[in-house]
Scaffold this active site. Structure first.
Site, PDB file in Angstrom:
ATOM      1  N   ASP A  33       0.856  -1.187   0.000  1.00 23.68           N
ATOM      2  CA  ASP A  33       0.000   0.000   0.000  1.00 23.68           C
ATOM      3  C   ASP A  33       0.894   1.241   0.000  1.00 23.68           C
ATOM      4  O   ASP A  33       1.343   1.715   1.046  1.00 23.68           O
ATOM      5  CB  ASP A  33      -0.920  -0.007   1.224  1.00 23.68           C
ATOM      6  CG  ASP A  33      -1.940   1.124   1.206  1.00 23.68           C
ATOM      7  OD1 ASP A  33      -1.807   2.032   0.362  1.00 23.68           O
ATOM      8  OD2 ASP A  33      -2.855   1.114   2.056  1.00 23.68           O
ATOM      9  N   ASP A  86      11.717   3.873 -11.982  1.00 21.94           N
ATOM     10  CA  ASP A  86      11.308   2.495 -11.760  1.00 21.94           C
ATOM     11  C   ASP A  86      12.454   1.552 -12.128  1.00 21.94           C
ATOM     12  O   ASP A  86      13.612   1.880 -11.916  1.00 21.94           O
ATOM     13  CB  ASP A  86      10.022   2.217 -12.552  1.00 21.94           C
ATOM     14  CG  ASP A  86       9.113   1.198 -11.876  1.00 21.94           C
ATOM     15  OD1 ASP A  86       9.619   0.189 -11.365  1.00 21.94           O
ATOM     16  OD2 ASP A  86       7.889   1.403 -11.867  1.00 21.94           O
TER      17      ASP A  86
END
Length: 302
Positions: free
Chosen positions: A126, A209
């Site tokens: 999360d 990323d």
């Protein structure tokens, strides 16, 4: 201004929800990658465009091959030996597990260093919690999982090594971090030190990323949320920027017969997705990559 590069969507690869960890297998002329929430490893044989996938009981985030073609993977609950058989269901045996300091964690980005030690980082799934419980771990050739080597990570990513193996790169792609670090790396001990900021993507577009290093020693990062690839020289200078037709590129890997093709996996956003989001892309950036090291240990058959 970067020269124009043709970017090809590989339709035979299908679409992923969260495509990650592309790995080129020269012996098979095939590209492998994962779809994390789908709990799958996927393979595309380039000759004939034959696609195969294997499903698992938990999410697969990153993986590497050993010399015998077996798979070592960072999954939800630990590091696993994985068997990709003829059936669509993969087999996995857990080899080691860290003591996760928070609930809802899993492994994320990972690969082998030049000596064949497997490295993978953890994250709280999360991302809205902005938890810094994530850490980077080393799984050595003897099958021993280290204590956390780098701690305090929100969303670990961007792991890569320079061609000589003496610089380790690591990023944190969380919107609150957006940093790529470089470390001096001791190839003998497998320990990084002298951490420093290599690239601060607050000064550029997107979030850093997954990544790859080319034969020139330059660091390619997928600028997530910015629909582009960024290449930084070993000195940390941005010298290439290639637009992509998908908003959330996730990781890149060099492949093809001479490692001159750059493959890019992408993520399909929950809203406003286009037909290209979640696809795999291929492009020729005019440079060659480096072979992906095999895991140096011996894996059991899962």
């Amino acid at each position: 201004m970067s020269p124009a590069v043709r970017v090809e969507r590989i339709d035979a690869a299908g679409r992923a929800t969260v495509g990650e960890c592309p790995v080129w297998r020269a012996k098979e002329n095939a590209l492998y990658w994962v779809d994390i929430p789908a709990r799958r490893i996927v393979r595309l044989e380039i000759d004939g465009a034959r696609r195969t996938e294997w499903a698992f009981a938990e999410q697969v985030a990153c993986f590497a091959f050993d010399a015998a073609g077996r798979v070592l993977a960072g999954m939800e609950t630990g590091v696993f030996s994985v068997t990709l058989g003829d059936a669509s269901e993969g087999q996995a045996e857990r080899l080691a597990a860290p003591a996760f300091p928070a609930s809802g964690m899993r492994f994320n980005d990972g690969r082998c260093d030049r000596q064949g030690r497997f490295w993978a980082g953890t994250m709280v799934q999360d991302m809205s919690l902005a938890s810094d419980a994530g850490a980077l771990y080393r799984f050595d050739e003897k099958g021993v999982l280290s204590a956390p080597v780098v701690e305090g990570l929100l969303t670990q990513n961007g792991l890569a090594w320079s061609p000589d193996g003496r610089t380790m790169y690591l990023s944190d792609s969380h919107p609150q971090r957006r940093l790529v670090w470089a470390f001096d790396f001791d190839p003998d001990t497998g320990m990084p030190h002298s951490k420093r900021i290599f690239a601060d993507l607050h000064h550029y577009a997107g979030r850093p990323d997954g990544a790859a290093v080319d034969a020139d020693g330059c660091y390619w990062t997928c600028a997530n949320d910015a629909a582009r690839l960024l290449r930084f020289t070993p000195q940390g200078r941005l010298d290439r920027e290639i637009p992509l037709p998908a908003s959330k590129p996730s990781m890149c890997a060099f492949g093809g017969s001479d490692l001159s093709t750059l493959y890019v996996t992408t993520i399909r956003p929950a809203t406003n997705a286009t037909e290209s989001d979640g696809c795999v892309f291929a492009l020729n950036p005019g440079v060659q990559g480096l072979p992906e090291p095999d895991y140096a240990g011996v894996l059991p058959v899962a």
